[in-house]
Design a protein around this motif. Structure first.
Motif, PDB file in Angstrom:
ATOM      1  N   ASP A  83      78.689 -35.353 -21.784  1.00  0.00           N
ATOM      2  CA  ASP A  83      79.424 -34.055 -21.039  1.00  0.00           C
ATOM      3  C   ASP A  83      79.471 -34.427 -19.492  1.00  0.00           C
ATOM      4  O   ASP A  83      80.645 -33.992 -18.966  1.00  0.00           O
ATOM      5  N   VAL A  84      78.436 -34.834 -18.855  1.00  0.00           N
ATOM      6  CA  VAL A  84      78.654 -35.406 -17.629  1.00  0.00           C
ATOM      7  C   VAL A  84      79.542 -36.594 -17.348  1.00  0.00           C
ATOM      8  O   VAL A  84      80.347 -36.461 -16.330  1.00  0.00           O
ATOM      9  N   ALA A  85      79.541 -37.470 -18.108  1.00  0.00           N
ATOM     10  CA  ALA A  85      80.650 -38.347 -18.220  1.00  0.00           C
ATOM     11  C   ALA A  85      81.947 -37.846 -18.262  1.00  0.00           C
ATOM     12  O   ALA A  85      82.920 -38.529 -17.472  1.00  0.00           O
ATOM     13  N   ALA A  86      82.344 -36.733 -19.059  1.00  0.00           N
ATOM     14  CA  ALA A  86      83.570 -36.354 -19.074  1.00  0.00           C
ATOM     15  C   ALA A  86      83.846 -35.686 -17.790  1.00  0.00           C
ATOM     16  O   ALA A  86      85.098 -35.552 -17.562  1.00  0.00           O
ATOM     17  N   LEU A  87      82.963 -34.985 -17.312  1.00  0.00           N
ATOM     18  CA  LEU A  87      83.012 -34.067 -15.781  1.00  0.00           C
ATOM     19  C   LEU A  87      83.563 -35.252 -14.924  1.00  0.00           C
ATOM     20  O   LEU A  87      84.693 -35.095 -14.086  1.00  0.00           O
ATOM     21  N   ILE A  88      82.568 -36.310 -14.652  1.00  0.00           N
ATOM     22  CA  ILE A  88      83.163 -37.303 -13.692  1.00  0.00           C
ATOM     23  C   ILE A  88      84.456 -38.067 -14.096  1.00  0.00           C
ATOM     24  O   ILE A  88      85.242 -38.250 -13.115  1.00  0.00           O
ATOM     25  N   ASP A  89      84.976 -38.274 -15.309  1.00  0.00           N
ATOM     26  CA  ASP A  89      86.087 -38.882 -15.506  1.00  0.00           C
ATOM     27  C   ASP A  89      87.123 -37.742 -15.364  1.00  0.00           C
ATOM     28  O   ASP A  89      88.346 -38.317 -14.803  1.00  0.00           O
ATOM     29  N   THR A  90      86.937 -36.752 -15.217  1.00  0.00           N
ATOM     30  CA  THR A  90      87.946 -35.556 -15.094  1.00  0.00           C
ATOM     31  C   THR A  90      88.244 -35.609 -13.686  1.00  0.00           C
ATOM     32  O   THR A  90      89.220 -35.409 -13.083  1.00  0.00           O
ATOM     33  N   LEU A  91      87.072 -35.619 -12.765  1.00  0.00           N
ATOM     34  CA  LEU A  91      87.279 -35.706 -11.458  1.00  0.00           C
ATOM     35  C   LEU A  91      88.213 -36.873 -11.057  1.00  0.00           C
ATOM     36  O   LEU A  91      89.045 -36.748  -9.937  1.00  0.00           O
ATOM     37  N   GLY A  92      88.099 -37.920 -11.777  1.00  0.00           N
ATOM     38  CA  GLY A  92      88.921 -39.233 -11.328  1.00  0.00           C
ATOM     39  C   GLY A  92      88.555 -39.608 -10.041  1.00  0.00           C
ATOM     40  O   GLY A  92      89.569 -40.351  -9.368  1.00  0.00           O
ATOM     41  N   ALA A  93      87.427 -39.739  -9.427  1.00  0.00           N
ATOM     42  CA  ALA A  93      87.218 -40.154  -8.221  1.00  0.00           C
ATOM     43  C   ALA A  93      86.342 -41.298  -8.127  1.00  0.00           C
ATOM     44  O   ALA A  93      85.791 -41.579  -6.852  1.00  0.00           O
ATOM     45  N   GLY A  94      86.247 -41.711  -9.037  1.00  0.00           N
ATOM     46  CA  GLY A  94      85.029 -43.071  -9.355  1.00  0.00           C
ATOM     47  C   GLY A  94      83.863 -42.684  -9.122  1.00  0.00           C
ATOM     48  O   GLY A  94      83.338 -41.390  -9.648  1.00  0.00           O
ATOM     49  N   PRO A  95      82.730 -43.479  -9.028  1.00  0.00           N
ATOM     50  CA  PRO A  95      81.332 -43.074  -9.108  1.00  0.00           C
ATOM     51  C   PRO A  95      81.154 -41.973  -8.162  1.00  0.00           C
ATOM     52  O   PRO A  95      81.771 -42.139  -7.162  1.00  0.00           O
ATOM     53  N   VAL A  96      80.080 -41.025  -8.555  1.00  0.00           N
ATOM     54  CA  VAL A  96      79.901 -40.084  -7.952  1.00  0.00           C
ATOM     55  C   VAL A  96      78.343 -40.134  -7.300  1.00  0.00           C
ATOM     56  O   VAL A  96      77.580 -41.019  -7.740  1.00  0.00           O
ATOM     57  N   HIS A  97      77.926 -39.316  -6.307  1.00  0.00           N
ATOM     58  CA  HIS A  97      76.591 -39.139  -5.996  1.00  0.00           C
ATOM     59  C   HIS A  97      75.896 -37.932  -6.802  1.00  0.00           C
ATOM     60  O   HIS A  97      76.595 -36.833  -6.935  1.00  0.00           O
ATOM     61  N   LEU A  98      75.116 -38.265  -8.036  1.00  0.00           N
ATOM     62  CA  LEU A  98      74.733 -37.422  -8.978  1.00  0.00           C
ATOM     63  C   LEU A  98      73.299 -36.918  -8.526  1.00  0.00           C
ATOM     64  O   LEU A  98      72.476 -37.713  -8.261  1.00  0.00           O
ATOM     65  N   VAL A  99      73.083 -35.779  -8.773  1.00  0.00           N
ATOM     66  CA  VAL A  99      71.812 -34.888  -8.251  1.00  0.00           C
ATOM     67  C   VAL A  99      71.444 -34.256  -9.596  1.00  0.00           C
ATOM     68  O   VAL A  99      72.233 -33.452 -10.061  1.00  0.00           O
ATOM     69  N   GLY A 100      70.362 -34.128  -9.792  1.00  0.00           N
ATOM     70  CA  GLY A 100      69.763 -33.149 -10.805  1.00  0.00           C
ATOM     71  C   GLY A 100      68.289 -32.806 -10.533  1.00  0.00           C
ATOM     72  O   GLY A 100      67.597 -33.380 -10.062  1.00  0.00           O
TER      73      GLY A 100
END
Length: 290
Positions: A83-100
């Motif tokens: 799910d997280v991978a799909a969200l980041i791919d949808t953003l289309g902005a490359g690698p993100v700063h991930l916080v959990g």
């Protein structure tokens, strides 16, 4: 102008997303824990916006009304990472700063370890790398602190009992409500959100499936180390997570790593939003001295 996300899809499910802050800012994806929703980050995101970051905050699987598959198998860690991978791919902005935070931290660790190309930096709050958590169970008080996880494996009963207890606390007068809030270390806003979003909103049975899927999660998915620059945040009054687990987390990061300790209960994003936001920004900027 960058289009705002309100939803994304994965596995035929539709997830709600809160996309705020500067539209051209570097994305920070924030993952909530149990029993919360994206609203748990509401006190943190304004500080990130002020620092120039765009925040992407989803309601995760089981919490978004359009993403509530039945059965615990649908909540295994590989599905949550997907799910997280799909969200980041949808953003289309490359690698993100991930916080959990909490369960969101467990998903963030697993995403950074198994999908490293998607994660620029990692900030985990409360819950450490999965193997650090497992090792702490046999070497500290973590086993005792985690007994509730075993109770949550029982079908139907935990959601029934929790629902009745919380509704009774809400309607049983100020003193009963105050006792329930004190036991869980919740303030009025958190307690009201728990009732509205999790209990009355119907998310509780699906949220408990995250725990019930632990027994069927592939062990290999939790073994990989994280290469991304990482900050792990632990709080001194956390009733659920032992300090030992935080100390062990360093063994599972091969990149730059810091541990930060805050004076708070388990609910760090609500209790220390400014300090937590500063740590997220420092990690995102690669500032190793702040």
């Amino acid at each position: 102008m960058t289009a705002r996300l309100t939803t994304f899809t994965n596995d035929g499910l539709t997830f709600d997303v809160h996309d705020d802050g500067p539209a051209d800012g570097t994305p920070v994806v924030l993952l909530h824990g149990f029993p919360q929703t994206s609203a748990s980050w509401a006190r943190v995101t304004p500080h990130l916006h002020a620092a120039g970051y765009r925040t992407i905050v989803p309601d995760q699987r089981g919490y978004s009304p359009g993403a509530r598959p039945r059965g615990r198998y649908a909540y295994r860690m590989s599905a949550l990472v997907g799910d997280v991978a799909a969200l980041i791919d949808t953003l289309g902005a490359g690698p993100v700063h991930l916080v959990g935070h909490d369960w969101g931290a467990a998903v963030a660790w697993s995403t950074a370890a198994n999908r490293p190309h998607l994660v620029a930096t990692l900030t985990s709050v409360s819950v450490p790398h999965p193997m650090a958590f497992v090792r702490s169970i046999v070497s500290s008080s973590q086993g005792f602190r985690s007994i509730y996880m075993a109770v949550f494996q029982i079908p139907w009963l935990p959601e029934l009992v929790l629902t009745r207890m919380l509704r009774a606390a809400a309607t049983g007068g100020p003193q009963r409500r105050a006792r329930a809030m004190a036991a869980a270390h919740l303030d009025d806003e958190q307690f009201d959100r728990l009732l509205r979003d999790i209990v009355d909103g119907g998310a509780l049975p699906y949220a408990l499936n995250w725990y019930r899927a632990m027994a069927i999660t592939t062990p290999r998915s939790g073994l990989a180390k994280v290469a991304a620059p990482t900050t792990h945040v632990w709080s001194t009054r956390d009733a659920f997570i032992a300090r030992r687990s935080a100390d062990l987390a360093a063994r599972y990061v091969t990149g730059p790593y810091r541990i930060e300790v805050l004076d708070a209960t388990h609910w760090v994003p609500e209790e220390r939003p400014a300090e937590l936001a500063a740590l997220i920004v420092a990690r995102a900027r690669g500032d190793e001295t702040t």
